[in-house]
Design a protein around this motif. Structure first.
Motif, mmCIF file in Angstrom:
data_model
loop_
_atom_site.group_PDB
_atom_site.id
_atom_site.type_symbol
_atom_site.label_atom_id
_atom_site.label_comp_id
_atom_site.label_asym_id
_atom_site.label_seq_id
_atom_site.Cartn_x
_atom_site.Cartn_y
_atom_site.Cartn_z
ATOM 1 N N THR A 325 1.004 -1.188 -0.137
ATOM 2 C CA THR A 325 -0.070 0.020 -0.062
ATOM 3 C C THR A 325 0.839 1.203 -0.087
ATOM 4 O O THR A 325 1.588 1.324 0.756
ATOM 5 C CB THR A 325 -1.004 -0.008 1.319
ATOM 6 O OG1 THR A 325 -1.909 -1.122 1.197
ATOM 7 C CG2 THR A 325 -1.768 1.186 1.363
ATOM 8 N N VAL A 330 -3.457 3.477 -1.813
ATOM 9 C CA VAL A 330 -3.747 2.635 -2.744
ATOM 10 C C VAL A 330 -2.957 1.495 -2.703
ATOM 11 O O VAL A 330 -1.667 1.302 -2.423
ATOM 12 C CB VAL A 330 -3.259 3.426 -4.311
ATOM 13 C CG1 VAL A 330 -3.708 2.273 -5.248
ATOM 14 C CG2 VAL A 330 -4.318 4.547 -4.303
ATOM 15 N N THR A 376 -8.233 2.071 -8.293
ATOM 16 C CA THR A 376 -8.502 3.305 -7.707
ATOM 17 C C THR A 376 -8.912 4.286 -8.565
ATOM 18 O O THR A 376 -8.929 4.338 -9.992
ATOM 19 C CB THR A 376 -6.794 3.643 -7.056
ATOM 20 O OG1 THR A 376 -7.100 5.158 -6.377
ATOM 21 C CG2 THR A 376 -6.018 4.078 -8.339
#
Length: 408
Positions: A325, A330, A376
């Protein structure tokens, strides 16, 4: 900011009268600069961070990066300020609703700048003036941000300039620009800050210069990095700023100074790792081992950003072998492959967002070699390693997972 300045518009050939003591450089940040923010150069003295905003005057959104960006700004001995995205706010009632939501959430000190980012949608001069007065009454310094052409076409900017200082943007191109080009200065009355580029450094970053000393507001005279009041983010930043390097422990977050030249082992330090947050894995005498780059750095070449990973709502997550991450929250999955565009043109961007700056526009038949993918901002993006150590990002699937090309 989220918009782009109108290139070449509003040219003015005379530089403003900028006193040396008032000519501090700084930057402004949104979510794209991550939890820690990103300074361009050692000369930078301030940062203006987005707390969130509204697109309709009734519903609000927060930027999760705001508290930690404020913390990290203070931790580096710099001045932190705030701005709010302001779109389609056309009544005093809407203005009150937005400010009722955001004013209690401000993490920068009393007296600091709270700017309205006015660059899109419908506007109402009276509602803006009402908001500026509310910001002032709450104990902050109100500022109007935007591009001169947009503001003059959508507001009575002369009237607003009598209510608050302006922060205007204008730049001629997207070349790396470390100092202002005053041939493109957007002449107007009561300008306090000039945003002179969106490419302060390679990869994109807004660069600003303080023309009046307004970025000193909220900070004690003669002590530019000493806030007049403290919030949780400011307190966390002060703790980090006042912690001795001799007390650094594993788990601290630090940055490598722009002035650093060599690792403790003698190799040259690449520019792209400077100014970025790194977790301390180990401490040995006057050296620290940094987790993500697995390199030893002298304590004299680093600065403490946070005394533990959770300070100021910052949590740096370690990379695993196949999934990690990033500091924007994200989650990426490792995958080395090639994407070939068949439903172009597509935009290769500096970030995994449809609002990030464009590197280039690629047509059908273009191929991208990538090393990871993530879902995302309503799309599936892939990450392209670039020769300068940075990355490019391109959307390869829409929200329904329909691909814009083929994979191999």
């Amino acid at each position: 900011m989220m918009g782009l300045a109108t290139l070449g518009a509003g040219l003015f050939l005379l530089a403003p009268n900028v006193n040396a003591a008032k000519g501090d450089f700084g930057v402004d940040w949104a979510v794209y600069q991550g939890a820690n923010g990103k300074f361009g150069y050692a000369k930078d003295k301030f940062a203006i961070s987005q707390i969130g905003g509204t697109t309709n005057g009734w519903s609000m959104y927060d930027q999760w990066t705001y508290p930690s960006q404020v913390q990290y700004t203070i931790a580096q001995g710099k001045r932190a300020h705030t701005y709010i995205w302001w779109q389609n706010v056309t009544t005093n009632a809407q203005a009150d609703r937005v400010l009722d939501y955001f004013l209690p959430k401000i993490q920068t000190p009393k007296g600091s700048i709270v700017a309205l980012d006015i660059e899109s949608g419908y506007q109402n001069t009276n509602a803006i003036a009402h908001a500026l007065q509310r910001i002032k009454s709450a104990g902050y310094t109100p500022v109007v941000y935007g591009y001169k052409n947009y503001l003059t076409n959508n507001t009575d900017l002369h009237y607003l300039a009598k209510q608050a200082q302006l922060w205007l943007a204008e730049y001629p191109n997207y070349n790396v620009t470390p100092t202002p080009n005053y041939n493109f200065f957007p002449s107007f009355e009561n300008i306090g800050i000039f945003q002179f580029t969106s490419t302060y450094i390679a990869g994109g970053l807004d660069g600003d210069i303080d023309l009046t000393g307004i970025t000193d507001n909220g900070y004690k005279k003669g002590e530019a990095d000493n806030p007049k009041t403290q919030t949780p983010a400011v307190k966390a930043g002060i703790v980090a700023d006042s912690t001795s390097k001799s007390d650094i422990k594993a788990g601290y977050t630090v940055k490598i100074n722009f002035s650093a030249k060599n690792y403790a082992t003698g190799q040259a330090i690449p520019s792209f790792v400077k100014g970025q947050p790194h977790e301390v894995l180990q401490v040995s005498g006057d050296k620290v081992l940094l987790a993500d780059i697995m390199s030893w750095v002298k304590k004299s070449d680093i600065e403490i950003l946070a005394t533990n990973k959770a300070s100021g709502n910052v949590e740096l997550k370690r990379q695993t072998k196949d999934k990690w991450t990033d500091d924007l929250g994200v989650t990426w999955t490792k995958e080395k492959a090639t994407f070939r565009i068949t439903k172009g043109p597509l935009h290769l961007r500096w970030g995994a967002s449809p609002r990030s700056s464009v590197i280039s526009v690629l047509g059908n038949g273009s191929e991208i070699k990538y090393d990871a993918y993530a879902k995302t901002n309503g799309f599936t993006y892939v990450r392209q390693p670039r020769s300068n150590g940075q990355y490019g990002y391109i959307a390869v699937r829409d929200s329904q997972r329909n691909a814009y090309g083929t994979f191999k």
